[in-house]
Write a protein that holds these residues in place. Structure first.
Motif, short mmCIF file in Angstrom:
data_model
loop_
_atom_site.label_atom_id
_atom_site.label_comp_id
_atom_site.label_asym_id
_atom_site.label_seq_id
_atom_site.Cartn_x
_atom_site.Cartn_y
_atom_site.Cartn_z
N THR A 1 -12.23 -3.03 10.99
CA THR A 1 -10.91 -2.68 10.44
C THR A 1 -10.40 -1.11 10.57
O THR A 1 -11.08 -0.44 10.25
CB THR A 1 -10.88 -3.09 9.09
N GLU B 1 -15.81 -6.63 9.65
CA GLU B 1 -15.22 -5.93 8.49
C GLU B 1 -15.10 -4.44 9.23
O GLU B 1 -14.25 -3.79 8.84
CB GLU B 1 -15.81 -5.86 7.14
N TYR C 1 -3.48 -10.70 6.72
CA TYR C 1 -4.33 -9.58 6.10
C TYR C 1 -4.45 -8.40 7.22
O TYR C 1 -5.33 -8.56 8.14
CB TYR C 1 -5.84 -10.04 6.14
N ASP D 1 -1.84 -5.96 1.84
CA ASP D 1 -3.24 -6.41 2.41
C ASP D 1 -3.42 -7.94 2.50
O ASP D 1 -4.19 -8.64 3.11
CB ASP D 1 -4.48 -5.97 1.64
N ASN E 1 -8.05 1.63 9.46
CA ASN E 1 -7.29 1.67 8.02
C ASN E 1 -6.31 2.82 8.30
O ASN E 1 -5.46 2.79 7.53
CB ASN E 1 -8.17 2.57 7.17
N SER F 1 0.93 -1.31 -0.02
CA SER F 1 -0.01 0.05 -0.02
C SER F 1 1.02 1.36 -0.04
O SER F 1 2.06 1.08 0.61
CB SER F 1 -0.69 0.05 1.13
N SER G 1 2.27 2.55 3.48
CA SER G 1 2.55 1.75 4.51
C SER G 1 3.90 1.43 4.89
O SER G 1 4.65 0.72 5.41
CB SER G 1 2.03 0.54 4.09
N ARG H 1 -4.37 -4.22 7.73
CA ARG H 1 -4.64 -2.77 6.81
C ARG H 1 -3.65 -1.72 7.30
O ARG H 1 -3.45 -0.72 6.74
CB ARG H 1 -6.15 -2.38 7.17
N SER H 2 -3.18 -1.71 8.71
CA SER H 2 -2.49 -0.77 9.18
C SER H 2 -1.60 -1.10 10.20
O SER H 2 -1.77 -1.81 10.85
CB SER H 2 -3.44 0.54 9.78
N TRP I 1 -7.54 -7.42 9.62
CA TRP I 1 -8.67 -6.96 9.10
C TRP I 1 -9.68 -7.52 10.14
O TRP I 1 -9.91 -8.62 10.37
CB TRP I 1 -8.89 -7.80 7.55
#
Length: 172
Positions: free
Chosen positions: A147, A144, A100, A69, A149, A52, A55, A102-103, A118
């Motif tokens: 999550t 979900e 998985y 991800d 971000n 990403s 990231s 996301r941040s 996630w």
């Protein structure tokens, strides 16, 4: 080799890392191509990776950290010529076991790694005690909407993150 660039990162040495179509290329500060990192024997662990845009981070040891991800956290140690991630985790670090994510945030001042799988809220790994803390913000099930971000550190040193339309400020 491809025309979709998913991220660019300029490291402390002025090298520019280009992630595109599952490859990772290295350019010098003049944008001259140096090598395809994912063709090196020790860099192949990052082949077919999508990093990403936001990231990339560098720790105090000079290691490059990136997030995908679908492949979790990847740590590139140029001095040791090794990549650690979910596939190669000799120290069994808990933050590398997730595919998985996301941040994430490296908080070396407070000896912590913050990360969000996630749908599973937030985790804090204490680099001194080697313990992992799961922060669910009162949510009981993985969803979900849980999550996170983005995880950022404020000027005051606190951790700011949000999900489900709410922001959370945590003491680091």
């Amino acid at each position: 080799s491809g025309n979709t660039i998913s991220s660019l990162y300029k490291d402390a040495h002025g090298n520019i890392w280009v992630n595109h179509n599952g490859e990772l290329d290295l350019l010098d500060s003049n944008l001259t191509y140096q090598s395809r990192f994912t063709d090196l024997s020790w860099g192949r662990a990052l082949k077919k990776i999508y990093i990403s845009i936001e990231s990339w981070q560098t720790d105090k040891k000079g290691r490059l950290w990136s997030l995908s991800d679908t492949a979790g956290i990847n740590i590139i140690d140029l001095k040791e010529k090794k990549v650690c991630n979910s596939k190669y985790n000799p120290e069994q670090l808990p933050y590398l076991r997730y595919l998985y994510l996301r941040s994430f945030l490296i908080d070396e001042e407070n000896n912590a790694i913050w990360y969000s799988p996630w749908g599973d809220a937030l985790f804090k790994y204490d680099l001194v005690t080697k313990r992992e803390q799961h922060i669910t913000f009162g949510m009981q099930e993985k969803e979900e909407q849980q999550t996170i971000n983005s995880i950022v550190k404020t000027k005051e040193g606190n951790i700011l993150c949000g999900f489900g339309g709410k922001c959370f400020l945590l003491n680091s």
